[in-house]
Write an enzyme that holds these catalytic residues in place. Structure first.
Site, PDB file in Angstrom:
ATOM      1  N   ASP A 124     -15.347  -7.115  -1.058  1.00  0.00           N
ATOM      2  CA  ASP A 124     -14.037  -7.716  -0.827  1.00  0.00           C
ATOM      3  C   ASP A 124     -14.111  -9.216  -0.579  1.00  0.00           C
ATOM      4  OD1 ASP A 124     -13.166  -5.140  -1.023  1.00  0.00           O
ATOM      5  OD2 ASP A 124     -12.074  -5.101   0.873  1.00  0.00           O
ATOM      6  N   ARG A 150       0.858  -1.176   0.000  1.00  0.00           N
ATOM      7  CA  ARG A 150       0.000   0.000   0.000  1.00  0.00           C
ATOM      8  C   ARG A 150       0.896   1.227   0.000  1.00  0.00           C
ATOM      9  NH1 ARG A 150      -2.806  -3.724  -0.849  1.00  0.00           N
ATOM     10  NH2 ARG A 150      -4.815  -4.283   0.103  1.00  0.00           N
ATOM     11  N   GLY A 162      -1.223 -11.282 -11.989  1.00  0.00           N
ATOM     12  CA  GLY A 162      -2.456 -10.689 -12.481  1.00  0.00           C
ATOM     13  C   GLY A 162      -3.265 -11.648 -13.333  1.00  0.00           C
ATOM     14  N   ASP A 168      -6.604 -11.248  -1.622  1.00  0.00           N
ATOM     15  CA  ASP A 168      -6.922 -11.910  -0.354  1.00  0.00           C
ATOM     16  C   ASP A 168      -7.648 -13.232  -0.603  1.00  0.00           C
ATOM     17  OD1 ASP A 168      -5.920  -9.590   0.863  1.00  0.00           O
ATOM     18  OD2 ASP A 168      -7.901  -8.656   0.868  1.00  0.00           O
TER      19      ASP A 168
END
Length: 329
Positions: free
Chosen positions: A295, A166, A222, A259
């Site tokens: 999420d 982050r 990705g 996650d």
């Protein structure tokens, strides 16, 4: 006791209930967001006993966060309620190319966590303690907590560490801390883009050269796939790289997919899955989140997951998850 204990901050999360930029959206949905609780909730959906360790404020948002994580089937008995500091909040816009996120977490209850949080923490029966680099950036005391977790004797458990880079949290901070923490973990998960930003390379073999210590290294690439590099305990040398292609998915927005991947991978690791099966399990859980604004997603149908975990390479490559369902070819 849970099989996996996840430690880190979770916040009240607001996502738009209508289309448009944030300054024009009038209706928002409150939910919960936090890397480690996301992993715990997804693990619980997969039938893995999961616990979450954190701190929240003695406020409505704190109560809502704990209640939501508990409702997902996660053990929240080790969550501390801070009578003075607030629960963090963040706002997420929705964009398939990458959702802007705004955090309001400075001075939060979780940022005040210290190694004292581990007092009386019983790890008997725990097989994995899952951490992320986010916690290390919240405060000096949280960094001390991370070090204390790494110092716990590894009698039966392993430490899983997701870099979860982050940039805003590390402005002016020492990125070398992340390398030191990752080196002390047993299982490390990192995005290729994150590794490139923090360590200067996202090439799996080059990341491994920079980080030879962990038993298991997963570099997530990705929409291309993910590469697993793992040490053979018999020889002490790395086995050959294993690459698992990603599924084709119509993306709604990507936040939380990493996650979910971690949860799927850890669940398959706990079950003794092969390297490719572990990577596929991660991709399948990530795919579910990629198709939602939240999420933590409703799991894909069990029958579909079971079929794809054992599918041949051609079937996997021609499977496309759309908003309407599964398309082949």
């Amino acid at each position: 006791m849970p099989d996996v204990l996840c430690l880190g901050e979770s916040m009240a999360l607001f996502v738009p209930a209508e289309e448009g930029p944030a300054d024009q959206v009038r209706t928002w949905v409150r939910t919960v967001g936090g890397a480690e609780s996301n992993v715990a909730c997804t693990l619980a959906q997969l039938g893995v006993r999961a616990g979450w360790v954190s701190a929240v404020g003695a406020d409505p948002f704190g109560r809502a966060v704990v209640a939501a994580v508990a409702a997902a089937g996660v053990d929240v008995s080790r969550v501390r309620v801070d009578p003075e500091r607030p629960t963090g909040v963040y706002i997420k816009e929705s964009n398939a190319a990458g959702s802007p996120v705004r955090y309001y977490r400075h001075g939060s209850a979780a940022s005040a966590m210290t190694p004292a949080l581990l007092a009386g923490l019983d790890l008997d029966g725990v097989r994995v303690v899952h951490l992320s680099g986010i916690t290390a950036a919240l405060s000096p005391s949280c960094l001390d907590l991370m070090g204390a977790v790494m110092d716990l004797p590894r009698r039966a458990h392993r430490v899983s560490f997701d870099l979860n880079w982050r940039p805003a949290l590390w402005a002016g901070g020492d990125r070398g801390v992340l390398r030191a923490l990752a080196a002390r973990a047993d299982i490390v998960l990192v995005g290729a883009d994150e590794a490139a930003a923090v360590w200067g390379t996202g090439v799996p073999a080059a990341v491994r050269a920079l980080l030879p210590e962990p038993e298991t290294l997963v570099v997530k690439q990705g929409g291309i796939g993910a590469t697993l590099i793992e040490r053979d305990p018999a020889t002490g040398r790395d086995r050959a790289e294993v690459f698992g292609p990603a599924l084709r998915v119509d993306i709604v927005e990507p936040v939380g997919a990493g996650d979910a991947f971690a949860a799927g991978f850890l669940a398959a690791w706990l079950a003794g899955g092969s390297p490719l099966r572990r990577l596929r399990a991660g991709h399948l859980q990530a795919a579910g989140v990629l198709r939602t604004h939240h999420d933590v997603a409703v799991p894909l149908p069990r029958e579909l997951v079971a079929d794809l975990l054992d599918a041949d390479a051609a079937t996997w490559a021609t499977t496309h998850l759309t908003a309407q369902g599964v398309r082949r070819g």
